[in-house]
Design an enzyme around this catalytic site. Structure first.
Site, PDB file in Angstrom:
ATOM      1  N   ARG A  37     -14.250  -0.817 -14.075  1.00 49.72           N
ATOM      2  CA  ARG A  37     -14.146  -2.058 -13.295  1.00 49.72           C
ATOM      3  C   ARG A  37     -15.183  -2.010 -12.168  1.00 49.72           C
ATOM      4  O   ARG A  37     -14.883  -1.590 -11.054  1.00 49.72           O
ATOM      5  CB  ARG A  37     -12.739  -2.202 -12.709  1.00 49.72           C
ATOM      6  CG  ARG A  37     -11.663  -2.547 -13.734  1.00 49.72           C
ATOM      7  CD  ARG A  37     -10.329  -2.816 -13.042  1.00 49.72           C
ATOM      8  NE  ARG A  37      -9.397  -3.520 -13.877  1.00 49.72           N
ATOM      9  CZ  ARG A  37      -8.430  -2.931 -14.593  1.00 49.72           C
ATOM     10  NH1 ARG A  37      -8.277  -1.624 -14.562  1.00 49.72           N
ATOM     11  NH2 ARG A  37      -7.607  -3.660 -15.331  1.00 49.72           N
ATOM     12  N   CYS A  78      -8.032  -3.114 -23.429  1.00 56.07           N
ATOM     13  CA  CYS A  78      -8.133  -2.434 -22.134  1.00 56.07           C
ATOM     14  C   CYS A  78      -7.145  -2.992 -21.116  1.00 56.07           C
ATOM     15  O   CYS A  78      -7.065  -2.496 -20.001  1.00 56.07           O
ATOM     16  CB  CYS A  78      -9.557  -2.495 -21.600  1.00 56.07           C
ATOM     17  SG  CYS A  78     -10.099  -4.162 -21.250  1.00 56.07           S
ATOM     18  N   ARG A 114      -0.502 -14.258 -13.174  1.00 51.10           N
ATOM     19  CA  ARG A 114      -0.137 -12.832 -13.198  1.00 51.10           C
ATOM     20  C   ARG A 114       0.162 -12.282 -11.811  1.00 51.10           C
ATOM     21  O   ARG A 114       0.719 -11.198 -11.661  1.00 51.10           O
ATOM     22  CB  ARG A 114      -1.239 -12.008 -13.884  1.00 51.10           C
ATOM     23  CG  ARG A 114      -2.550 -11.998 -13.142  1.00 51.10           C
ATOM     24  CD  ARG A 114      -3.671 -11.403 -13.968  1.00 51.10           C
ATOM     25  NE  ARG A 114      -3.955 -10.011 -13.628  1.00 51.10           N
ATOM     26  CZ  ARG A 114      -5.038  -9.363 -14.024  1.00 51.10           C
ATOM     27  NH1 ARG A 114      -5.934  -9.943 -14.813  1.00 51.10           N
ATOM     28  NH2 ARG A 114      -5.251  -8.116 -13.676  1.00 51.10           N
ATOM     29  N   ASN A 123      -4.263  -8.514 -19.778  1.00 50.28           N
ATOM     30  CA  ASN A 123      -3.672  -8.992 -18.522  1.00 50.28           C
ATOM     31  C   ASN A 123      -4.009 -10.469 -18.319  1.00 50.28           C
ATOM     32  O   ASN A 123      -3.155 -11.287 -18.007  1.00 50.28           O
ATOM     33  CB  ASN A 123      -4.189  -8.195 -17.325  1.00 50.28           C
ATOM     34  CG  ASN A 123      -4.023  -6.713 -17.513  1.00 50.28           C
ATOM     35  OD1 ASN A 123      -3.191  -6.289 -18.302  1.00 50.28           O
ATOM     36  ND2 ASN A 123      -4.819  -5.903 -16.824  1.00 50.28           N
ATOM     37  N   ASP A 124      -5.279 -10.779 -18.504  1.00 50.39           N
ATOM     38  CA  ASP A 124      -5.682 -12.181 -18.347  1.00 50.39           C
ATOM     39  C   ASP A 124      -5.350 -13.001 -19.590  1.00 50.39           C
ATOM     40  O   ASP A 124      -5.001 -14.170 -19.476  1.00 50.39           O
ATOM     41  CB  ASP A 124      -7.178 -12.266 -18.032  1.00 50.39           C
ATOM     42  CG  ASP A 124      -7.429 -12.043 -16.552  1.00 50.39           C
ATOM     43  OD1 ASP A 124      -6.680 -12.612 -15.741  1.00 50.39           O
ATOM     44  OD2 ASP A 124      -8.347 -11.279 -16.206  1.00 50.39           O
ATOM     45  N   HIS A 127       0.805  -1.221   0.000  1.00 47.75           N
ATOM     46  CA  HIS A 127       0.000   0.000   0.000  1.00 47.75           C
ATOM     47  C   HIS A 127       0.836   1.268   0.000  1.00 47.75           C
ATOM     48  O   HIS A 127       0.443   2.275  -0.564  1.00 47.75           O
ATOM     49  CB  HIS A 127      -0.997  -0.031   1.144  1.00 47.75           C
ATOM     50  CG  HIS A 127      -1.949  -1.159   0.991  1.00 47.75           C
ATOM     51  ND1 HIS A 127      -2.845  -1.207  -0.044  1.00 47.75           N
ATOM     52  CD2 HIS A 127      -2.100  -2.310   1.673  1.00 47.75           C
ATOM     53  CE1 HIS A 127      -3.520  -2.335   0.026  1.00 47.75           C
ATOM     54  NE2 HIS A 127      -3.084  -3.026   1.060  1.00 47.75           N
ATOM     55  N   GLU A 150     -10.426 -12.282 -23.153  1.00 37.70           N
ATOM     56  CA  GLU A 150      -9.315 -12.426 -22.205  1.00 37.70           C
ATOM     57  C   GLU A 150      -9.018 -13.885 -21.886  1.00 37.70           C
ATOM     58  O   GLU A 150      -8.254 -14.186 -20.986  1.00 37.70           O
ATOM     59  CB  GLU A 150      -9.543 -11.598 -20.939  1.00 37.70           C
ATOM     60  CG  GLU A 150     -10.879 -11.771 -20.280  1.00 37.70           C
ATOM     61  CD  GLU A 150     -11.068 -10.870 -19.047  1.00 37.70           C
ATOM     62  OE1 GLU A 150     -10.105 -10.217 -18.610  1.00 37.70           O
ATOM     63  OE2 GLU A 150     -12.179 -10.852 -18.523  1.00 37.70           O
ATOM     64  N   ARG A 180     -17.991  -2.843 -17.267  1.00 41.13           N
ATOM     65  CA  ARG A 180     -17.780  -4.288 -17.268  1.00 41.13           C
ATOM     66  C   ARG A 180     -18.592  -4.859 -16.115  1.00 41.13           C
ATOM     67  O   ARG A 180     -18.497  -4.363 -14.992  1.00 41.13           O
ATOM     68  CB  ARG A 180     -16.301  -4.600 -17.053  1.00 41.13           C
ATOM     69  CG  ARG A 180     -16.086  -6.074 -16.748  1.00 41.13           C
ATOM     70  CD  ARG A 180     -14.653  -6.429 -16.731  1.00 41.13           C
ATOM     71  NE  ARG A 180     -14.000  -6.047 -15.496  1.00 41.13           N
ATOM     72  CZ  ARG A 180     -12.690  -6.171 -15.309  1.00 41.13           C
ATOM     73  NH1 ARG A 180     -11.923  -6.615 -16.272  1.00 41.13           N
ATOM     74  NH2 ARG A 180     -12.144  -5.830 -14.168  1.00 41.13           N
TER      75      ARG A 180
HETATM   76  C1  PEP Z   1      -7.447  -7.714 -18.270  1.00 44.83           C
HETATM   77  O1  PEP Z   1      -7.533  -8.874 -17.867  1.00 44.83           O
HETATM   78  O2  PEP Z   1      -6.626  -7.334 -19.131  1.00 44.83           O
HETATM   79  C2  PEP Z   1      -8.344  -6.672 -17.736  1.00 44.83           C
HETATM   80  C3  PEP Z   1      -8.410  -5.479 -18.272  1.00 44.83           C
HETATM   81  O3  PEP Z   1      -9.069  -6.967 -16.640  1.00 44.83           O
HETATM   82  P1  PEP Z   1      -8.474  -7.082 -15.157  1.00 44.83           P
HETATM   83  O4  PEP Z   1      -7.066  -6.569 -15.172  1.00 44.83           O
HETATM   84  O5  PEP Z   1      -9.380  -6.263 -14.301  1.00 44.83           O
HETATM   85  O6  PEP Z   1      -8.566  -8.541 -14.906  1.00 44.83           O
HETATM   86 MG    MG Z   2      -9.243  -9.527 -16.728  1.00 45.09          MG
END
Ligand code: PEP
Ligand code: MG
Length: 541
Positions: free
Chosen positions: A294, A499, A462, A451-452, A189, A428, A330
């Site tokens: 989000r 995104c 991740r 990201n996913d 944090h 994703e 989302r």
């Molecule tokens: C992703 O998975 O790229 C995404 C934008 O969603 P989050 O990072 O919230 O899982």
């Molecule tokens: Mg995601």
């Protein structure tokens, strides 16, 4: 001059004197044969005081670091109210007839040990939260005031073994230049707050008594600390700092600039947000819309589900602020790394592959229905679109849309005003990317969650920092999946955005634009950098 290597957790350069912040650890002395009623009462009163202090800290942090980052103090509040934690204290007072502070210290020790032994870094961070909350209770019980740590008038770089979120936020911002700590990770944090306050910070720096008051240079670009720098280093670093500041000023000059390549191709540059305050920040940089709201942040750091009304207010506020620009909400993406106890999701051995996101919404449709009611109601106040996360199969989208359709019919019957709501799918999972030609028939747009997508394509968790070298955002498998998704989407008349974090990487901007990506959605703090990159690119070459 002494040169020490640390680990950057917040970028930037600070030049100034060190202030050694010595954390005074609260201890508790055991008193036996305490008056049980009296001690229980003292504990309850301390809890109330602690709760009101945390509310104040939340307000302060919201102002200085944004509501999303201030949520840690909401989490502390939840911990303070946590049944297991509270019962542990009460049971010790009742069973062992010990004083409240001793019982609280025992609870702190017990839960801290329990959490710090766990593998997962985020869970280990929760151990620090337990310590912070327990210290707060101990301080109140021993009538010690929580004073704002006094910093010298001349701004300083604070050095400490460890900084709790409460300590980090209590410093007077105008007297701070940066942080140096021994403990802490990129996602602790202190680091999150430092980044949101634009203060450079290094961890893995062991505090040295003799550094107190010394002139130092904290280079957040290389993770280096120069203690007592010689004049050549000082000159060099001053120039580097000036250059960074110049680059920052240049970025700021792009606030009103168009999101258009050097040869005139318009790009939709959207922002990712987690709450209403983030939307304001995104607008201050002239984001063209919100590419990812989000919504799960409305569900986190609390004791129970947010009501339809509460959600409606949040969506409506964002829609109104955006004033006709698109807001892509989302639907709930909880589970895996984002946990809320009241969902009762239980332990899973593979949470990232588990009960999360759309899977929860389809198995517990009442959750999705409440959210969709709130979204549809808010759609009368702006331009709202909806997308579903973690889609792997066609039926999931069809079922989610069927539930949404039911909600819309219900609201229609009730005479509730609504706007047009476009439906999209997050790409994703590798399954969704491979099946994007089929999925495109059910969607008006795609948004690629890199990201996913990276995590599932490369089979790299991740959340696991040990695997950082394997979490490769340039991996050809991922780039191929993205390219294939764009082609399939366009063939079906669907638009595509990115995104995930890859969308905010200026080194990939040209690659994505050449693939034909229509929209990039990035965190507000990355907007100007990406805009700058877009404006340099020539697609006609
Ligand atoms: C992703 O998975 O790229 C995404 C934008 O969603 P989050 O990072 O919230 O899982
Ligand atoms: Mg995601």
């Amino acid at each position: 001059m002494e040169t020490v290597q640390g680990r950057t957790v917040s970028d930037g350069i600070a030049i100034g004197r060190i202030f050694y912040y010595r954390h005074i650890r609260m201890t508790a002395v055991r008193h036996d044969d305490a008056d049980v009623r009296e001690e229980l009462l003292r504990y309850e009163e301390a809890k109330i005081r602690a709760s009101s202090q945390l509310r104040e800290l939340f307000e302060k942090a919201s102002k200085e670091a944004g509501a999303e980052n201030a949520a840690i103090f909401k989490a502390h509040q939840a911990l303070l109210e946590d049944e297991a934690y509270g019962n542990f204290i009460i049971d010790r007072i009742r069973g062992e007839k010990v004083n409240a502070e001793y019982a609280a210290a025992l609870a702190g020790e017990y839960f801290e040990r329990l959490l710090s032994g766990l593998e997962d870094e985020d869970t280990r961070e929760r151990a620090a939260d337990v310590r912070d909350v327990t210290e707060r209770l101990l301080r109140i019980l021993s009538s010690q005031m929580e004073e704002e740590p006094l910093l010298p008038e001349e701004p300083v770089i604070v050095m400490a073994g460890d900084l709790s979120p409460s300590e980090t936020i209590r410093f007077d911002r105008s007297r701070l230049l940066g942080f140096l700590t021994e403990q802490g990770s990129l996602n602790c944090h202190m680091a999150i707050l430092a980044r949101s306050m634009s203060l450079p910070a290094l961890t893995a720096i062991t505090p040295q008594e003799e550094w107190d008051g010394k002139m130092v240079i904290l280079d957040g670009q290389t993770g280096t600390l120069y203690v007592d720098p010689d004049s050549r280093t000082m000159e060099r670093m001053k120039r580097k700092k000036e250059q960074l500041e110049q680059e920052h000023r240049e970025l700021l000059s792009l606030i009103h600039a168009k999101d258009e390549t050097a040869d005139g191709t318009r790009v939709k540059l959207y922002a990712n947000i987690g709450n209403v305050a983030d939307a304001k920040e995104a607008l201050s940089y002239h984001a063209a819309g919100i590419g990812l709201f989000r919504s799960e942040f409305l569900y986190l750091g609390r004791e129970d589900y947010p009501s339809e009304e509460e959600q409606f207010q949040a969506y409506r506020q964002v829609a109104e602020q955006l004033d006709g620009k698109e807001v892509i909400i989302r639907t709930l993406d909880i589970g895996a790394d984002k946990q809320a106890e009241y969902f009762g999701l239980g332990e899973e051995s593979n949470p990232a592959l588990g009960f999360r996101a759309i899977r929860i919404c389809l198995m517990r449709p009442e959750i999705l229905k409440t959210q969709m009611r709130a979204i549809y109601r808010a759609s009368a106040y702006g331009r709202i679109s909806v997308m579903f996360p973690m889609i792997a199969s066609l039926w999931e989208v069809q079922e989610a849309k069927r539930i949404a359709g039911e909600v819309r019919d219900e609201l229609n019957k009730e005479g509730v005003p609504m706007g047009q709501v476009a439906f999209g799918i997050m790409i994703e999972t590798p399954a969704a990317a491979v099946m994007s030609d089929v999925l495109a028939r059910e969607a008006e747009f795609f948004s690629i969650g890199t990201n996913d997508l990276l995590q599932y394509t490369l089979a790299v968790d991740r959340q696991n920092e040990k695997l950082e070298p394997f979490y490769d955002a340039r991996h050809p498998a991922v780039l191929r999946l993205i390219e294939q998704t764009v082609k399939n989407a366009h063939a079906a008349g669907c638009t595509v955005g990115i995104c995930g974090e890859m969308g905010a990487d200026p080194e990939l901007t040209e690659t994505f634009l050449r693939m034909g990506v229509d929209e990039l959605s990035v965190s507000p703090s990355a907007l100007l950098k990406v805009r700058q990159r877009i404006r340099e690119i020539r697609l006609d070459k």
